[in-house]
Design a protein around this motif. Structure first.
Motif, PDB file in Angstrom:
ATOM      1  N   SER A  63       0.830  -1.149  -0.019  1.00  0.00           N
ATOM      2  CA  SER A  63      -0.168   0.008   0.006  1.00  0.00           C
ATOM      3  C   SER A  63       0.851   1.365   0.024  1.00  0.00           C
ATOM      4  N   PRO A  64       0.383   2.285  -0.436  1.00  0.00           N
ATOM      5  CA  PRO A  64       1.187   3.721  -0.364  1.00  0.00           C
ATOM      6  C   PRO A  64       1.434   3.996   1.047  1.00  0.00           C
ATOM      7  N   ALA A  65       0.672   3.822   2.077  1.00  0.00           N
ATOM      8  CA  ALA A  65       0.774   4.164   3.477  1.00  0.00           C
ATOM      9  C   ALA A  65       2.064   3.248   3.908  1.00  0.00           C
ATOM     10  N   ALA A  66       2.164   1.896   3.686  1.00  0.00           N
ATOM     11  CA  ALA A  66       3.296   1.171   4.268  1.00  0.00           C
ATOM     12  C   ALA A  66       4.760   1.753   3.434  1.00  0.00           C
ATOM     13  N   ALA A  67       4.363   2.073   2.172  1.00  0.00           N
ATOM     14  CA  ALA A  67       5.670   2.705   1.553  1.00  0.00           C
ATOM     15  C   ALA A  67       6.088   4.025   2.176  1.00  0.00           C
ATOM     16  N   GLY A  68       5.130   4.853   2.772  1.00  0.00           N
ATOM     17  CA  GLY A  68       5.074   6.009   3.118  1.00  0.00           C
ATOM     18  C   GLY A  68       6.072   5.811   4.360  1.00  0.00           C
ATOM     19  N   TRP A  69       5.533   5.067   5.245  1.00  0.00           N
ATOM     20  CA  TRP A  69       6.268   4.727   6.581  1.00  0.00           C
ATOM     21  C   TRP A  69       7.551   4.302   6.409  1.00  0.00           C
ATOM     22  N   CYS A  70       7.666   3.265   5.452  1.00  0.00           N
ATOM     23  CA  CYS A  70       9.094   2.759   5.174  1.00  0.00           C
ATOM     24  C   CYS A  70       9.994   3.962   4.981  1.00  0.00           C
ATOM     25  N   LEU A  71       9.515   4.892   4.204  1.00  0.00           N
ATOM     26  CA  LEU A  71      10.340   6.074   3.491  1.00  0.00           C
ATOM     27  C   LEU A  71      10.731   6.918   4.639  1.00  0.00           C
ATOM     28  N   VAL A  72       9.893   7.143   5.867  1.00  0.00           N
ATOM     29  CA  VAL A  72      10.241   7.758   7.095  1.00  0.00           C
ATOM     30  C   VAL A  72      11.257   7.072   7.590  1.00  0.00           C
ATOM     31  N   ILE A  73      11.191   6.028   7.808  1.00  0.00           N
ATOM     32  CA  ILE A  73      12.300   5.137   8.736  1.00  0.00           C
ATOM     33  C   ILE A  73      13.628   5.153   7.760  1.00  0.00           C
ATOM     34  N   GLU A  74      13.391   5.239   6.463  1.00  0.00           N
ATOM     35  CA  GLU A  74      14.933   5.020   5.616  1.00  0.00           C
ATOM     36  C   GLU A  74      15.554   6.573   5.885  1.00  0.00           C
ATOM     37  N   PHE A  75      14.652   7.667   5.653  1.00  0.00           N
ATOM     38  CA  PHE A  75      15.204   8.961   5.838  1.00  0.00           C
ATOM     39  C   PHE A  75      15.841   8.981   7.439  1.00  0.00           C
ATOM     40  N   ILE A  76      15.090   8.840   8.207  1.00  0.00           N
ATOM     41  CA  ILE A  76      15.751   8.697   9.683  1.00  0.00           C
ATOM     42  C   ILE A  76      17.189   7.869   9.748  1.00  0.00           C
ATOM     43  N   PHE A  77      17.202   6.995   8.907  1.00  0.00           N
ATOM     44  CA  PHE A  77      18.407   6.031   8.792  1.00  0.00           C
ATOM     45  C   PHE A  77      19.542   6.872   8.366  1.00  0.00           C
ATOM     46  N   THR A  78      19.030   7.647   7.110  1.00  0.00           N
ATOM     47  CA  THR A  78      20.105   8.620   6.426  1.00  0.00           C
ATOM     48  C   THR A  78      20.616   9.693   7.525  1.00  0.00           C
ATOM     49  N   LEU A  79      19.620  10.369   8.271  1.00  0.00           N
ATOM     50  CA  LEU A  79      20.176  11.082   9.317  1.00  0.00           C
ATOM     51  C   LEU A  79      21.142  10.634  10.462  1.00  0.00           C
ATOM     52  N   ALA A  80      20.606   9.091  10.706  1.00  0.00           N
ATOM     53  CA  ALA A  80      21.489   8.586  11.964  1.00  0.00           C
ATOM     54  C   ALA A  80      22.986   8.342  11.417  1.00  0.00           C
ATOM     55  N   MET A  81      23.057   8.188   9.775  1.00  0.00           N
ATOM     56  CA  MET A  81      24.340   7.958   9.398  1.00  0.00           C
ATOM     57  C   MET A  81      25.022   9.255   8.812  1.00  0.00           C
ATOM     58  N   ALA A  82      24.791  10.407   9.446  1.00  0.00           N
ATOM     59  CA  ALA A  82      25.243  11.558   8.811  1.00  0.00           C
ATOM     60  C   ALA A  82      26.551  11.771   8.631  1.00  0.00           C
ATOM     61  N   LEU A  83      27.476  11.125   9.661  1.00  0.00           N
ATOM     62  CA  LEU A  83      28.817  11.035   9.644  1.00  0.00           C
ATOM     63  C   LEU A  83      29.432  10.169   8.441  1.00  0.00           C
ATOM     64  N   LYS A  84      28.654   9.158   7.868  1.00  0.00           N
ATOM     65  CA  LYS A  84      29.065   8.456   6.806  1.00  0.00           C
ATOM     66  C   LYS A  84      28.775   9.116   5.436  1.00  0.00           C
ATOM     67  N   CYS A  85      27.740   9.877   5.468  1.00  0.00           N
ATOM     68  CA  CYS A  85      27.437  10.585   4.056  1.00  0.00           C
ATOM     69  C   CYS A  85      26.328  11.641   4.165  1.00  0.00           C
ATOM     70  N   TYR A  86      26.790  12.759   4.254  1.00  0.00           N
ATOM     71  CA  TYR A  86      25.657  13.985   4.375  1.00  0.00           C
ATOM     72  C   TYR A  86      24.307  13.719   4.030  1.00  0.00           C
ATOM     73  N   PRO A  87      23.371  13.729   4.605  1.00  0.00           N
ATOM     74  CA  PRO A  87      21.894  13.158   4.362  1.00  0.00           C
ATOM     75  C   PRO A  87      21.092  13.663   3.075  1.00  0.00           C
ATOM     76  N   LEU A  88      21.599  14.855   2.617  1.00  0.00           N
ATOM     77  CA  LEU A  88      20.944  15.410   1.550  1.00  0.00           C
ATOM     78  C   LEU A  88      20.999  14.634   0.396  1.00  0.00           C
ATOM     79  N   MET A  89      22.078  13.907   0.136  1.00  0.00           N
ATOM     80  CA  MET A  89      22.132  13.199  -1.117  1.00  0.00           C
ATOM     81  C   MET A  89      21.351  11.900  -1.053  1.00  0.00           C
ATOM     82  N   PRO A  90      21.800  10.935  -0.103  1.00  0.00           N
ATOM     83  CA  PRO A  90      20.636   9.705  -0.126  1.00  0.00           C
ATOM     84  C   PRO A  90      19.176   9.960   0.296  1.00  0.00           C
ATOM     85  N   GLY A  91      18.946  11.094   1.054  1.00  0.00           N
ATOM     86  CA  GLY A  91      17.575  11.288   1.382  1.00  0.00           C
ATOM     87  C   GLY A  91      17.044  12.042   0.232  1.00  0.00           C
ATOM     88  N   GLY A  92      17.679  12.729  -0.635  1.00  0.00           N
ATOM     89  CA  GLY A  92      17.130  13.324  -1.776  1.00  0.00           C
ATOM     90  C   GLY A  92      16.783  12.604  -2.764  1.00  0.00           C
TER      91      GLY A  92
END
Length: 500
Positions: free
Chosen positions: A40-69
């Motif tokens: 469902s779009p909602a499931a993909a939406g929640w997954c996207l939120v978790i993935e974006f938080i992952f990019t923030l958590a790994m900010a020292l590995k890669c600035y979140p702008l690129m993977p988050g973008g």
């Protein structure tokens, strides 16, 4: 040839990031369309939120702008949010973007004054507990009248100043000349332990200051953007807002300041590290030399910066214009009266703010997805279906949890709109409506310190120039904020549930 090109693309993709990180981002990009189509779009939406938080958590590995973008470009292509929804979200939050563009640059031109003032504070106060308390209290006091991002920019600017002075001196460079201070290769081995200790010392002060912005920001109508929004919906003026929220905000403020002192005394959660004697000596010598060698032009520049700071504080306190425009005024005044007239020197001031401004646009795209997919609506409906006496406490918890993973201004907007709709429909009394409004305000402000994405000031700190220098990662911020989260969250919930 094709093999070497494939290797080149693989190497270029997200640059120097670890291979497991690159593989994770590619896996996310493959997973989201499958979830969107097959689940469902909602499931993909929640997954996207978790993935974006992952990019923030790994900010020292890669600035979140690129993977988050990349994740958000995919979300827009899938139709999880429309470009118009993103644009509307940006227009709604344009004051925040304006603030980052100009206010942070304005603070950059005040760095000599900030270094002068903060060095007196740092060298004058020997007790670490008292120093931490001063940072926390001053941040809280200023954030009650100014903007939390502005206050955080001031603290970051001062911390970068201290770090660069010590690192340059320890590396054998002139502290007054621009040189690299992010690289430890030229630092003699005997200074490494002092530098590690100095990093821990600065980390604790930065975290006390960041938490202070939340403690003070919740108290007043102008402390946070969502306060202004809720106050407008309720028809509360400055004094009325202060008195309505006080049964929650004042006990939490007191408890937060006590927590600050206890953390320094007990040396828990990464706090309590003292300023190394060698670092103190370097900073003291630098301050003494600065005082002795200061020319009349430099003194005049300090005076201009001081007057600009005064104009800034008065302008923000009286809300004579949008915060970003006041920042632009500060830039114009300081540069015009201190002789900064070439484009290159102006450009340096905008370097720190623009990556975060771009990241914030990506963050608002996540918010647009949450909004368009109505990910939070079921939780809102569930809370409003509870018995009235349970609603304030549960609303506080729901707002806190959602604010910790999303934008607290967005969460407050959604909740106050739904609650007002129920009030207008005659489902509750005015008194209960006010209680729920206070629960929404404090819920979005207090427990949201749990994660860097819960507060804009925390996210700004995580992605600022100082974070990699003092090794302040996402996980470390969560760990250092944990005692504050527990104290502020539990006391805030109890106050909302029983003292209103």
């Amino acid at each position: 040839m094709s093999g070497s090109m494939a290797q080149a693309f693989a190497h270029n993709f997200l640059g120097q990031s670890p291979r497991w990180y690159k593989a994770s981002i590619l896996a996310f990009l493959l997973l989201n369309p499958l979830l969107y189509v097959w689940v469902s779009p909602a499931a993909a939406g929640w997954c996207l939120v978790i993935e974006f938080i992952f990019t923030l958590a790994m900010a020292l590995k890669c600035y979140p702008l690129m993977p988050g973008g990349l994740l958000l470009v995919e979300a827009l292509l899938l139709g999880m949010a429309t470009p118009q929804a993103l644009y509307d979200e940006l227009v709604h939050n344009f004051p925040v973007i304006l603030l980052l563009m100009f206010m942070v640059a304005g603070i950059y031109f005040m760095k000599e004054l900030l270094l002068f003032l903060f060095s007196r504070l740092l060298l004058g106060v020997r007790s670490k507990a008292l120093l931490g308390l001063l940072f926390c209290f001053l941040s809280a006091f200023l954030s009650a009248f100014l903007d939390a991002l502005t206050v955080t920019a001031v603290i970051i600017s001062a911390a970068v100043g201290f770090y660069s002075v010590y690192h340059r001196v320890a590396s054998g460079n002139d502290p007054r000349q621009d040189s690299a201070f992010a690289d430890d290769q030229h630092l003699p081995t005997l200074h490494h332990d002092d530098l590690q200790q100095f990093r821990a010392f600065l980390r604790s002060l930065l975290m006390h200051g960041a938490v202070g912005t939340a403690l003070g920001g919740v108290c007043t109508l102008v402390g946070e953007p969502q306060n202004l929004l809720i106050g407008h919906e309720m028809g509360w003026h400055f004094a009325e807002f202060l008195s309505k929220v006080a049964p929650v905000s004042m006990p939490v403020l007191a408890a937060g300041l006590v927590t600050c002192v206890l953390l320094e005394k007990l040396r828990w959660f990464g706090y309590g590290t003292l300023l190394p004697d060698n670092v103190r000596r370097v900073l003291a010598n630098y301050a003494a030399e600065d005082d002795a060698q200061r020319t009349s032009r430099q003194r005049a520049a300090l005076l201009v910066q001081g007057l600009a700071a005064l104009i800034l504080i008065v302008g923000l306190a009286l809300h004579v214009a949008e915060v970003g425009l006041i920042g632009l005024l500060v830039i114009v005044l300081i540069t015009a009266f201190t002789g900064i007239t070439d484009e290159h020197r102006l450009g340096n001031a905008f370097k720190d703010a623009m990556p975060f401004t771009a990241l914030l646009v990506v963050f608002f795209a996540v918010v647009a997805v949450i909004h368009q997919q109505q990910l939070f609506v079921p939780l809102i409906q569930w809370v409003l279906a509870l018995p009235q006496e349970q609603q304030p406490g549960m609303l506080f918890i729901a707002n806190g949890l959602l604010s910790a993973i999303s934008d607290n201004v967005f969460v407050a907007t959604i909740y106050i709109t739904e609650v007002k709709r129920a009030f207008v429909a005659g489902q509750m009394s005015r008194e209960h409506f006010e209680t729920l409004a206070i629960a929404i305000n404090t819920g979005t402000n207090l427990p949201s310190v749990a994660t860097p994405n819960g507060q804009a000031a925390f996210l700004f700190l995580l992605t600022s120039a100082i974070a990699p220098l003092v090794r302040l990662s996402y996980g470390r911020m969560v760990w250092m904020a944990l005692p504050y989260t527990v104290v502020m969250g539990l006391l805030g919930w109890y106050a909302v549930s029983y003292w209103l």
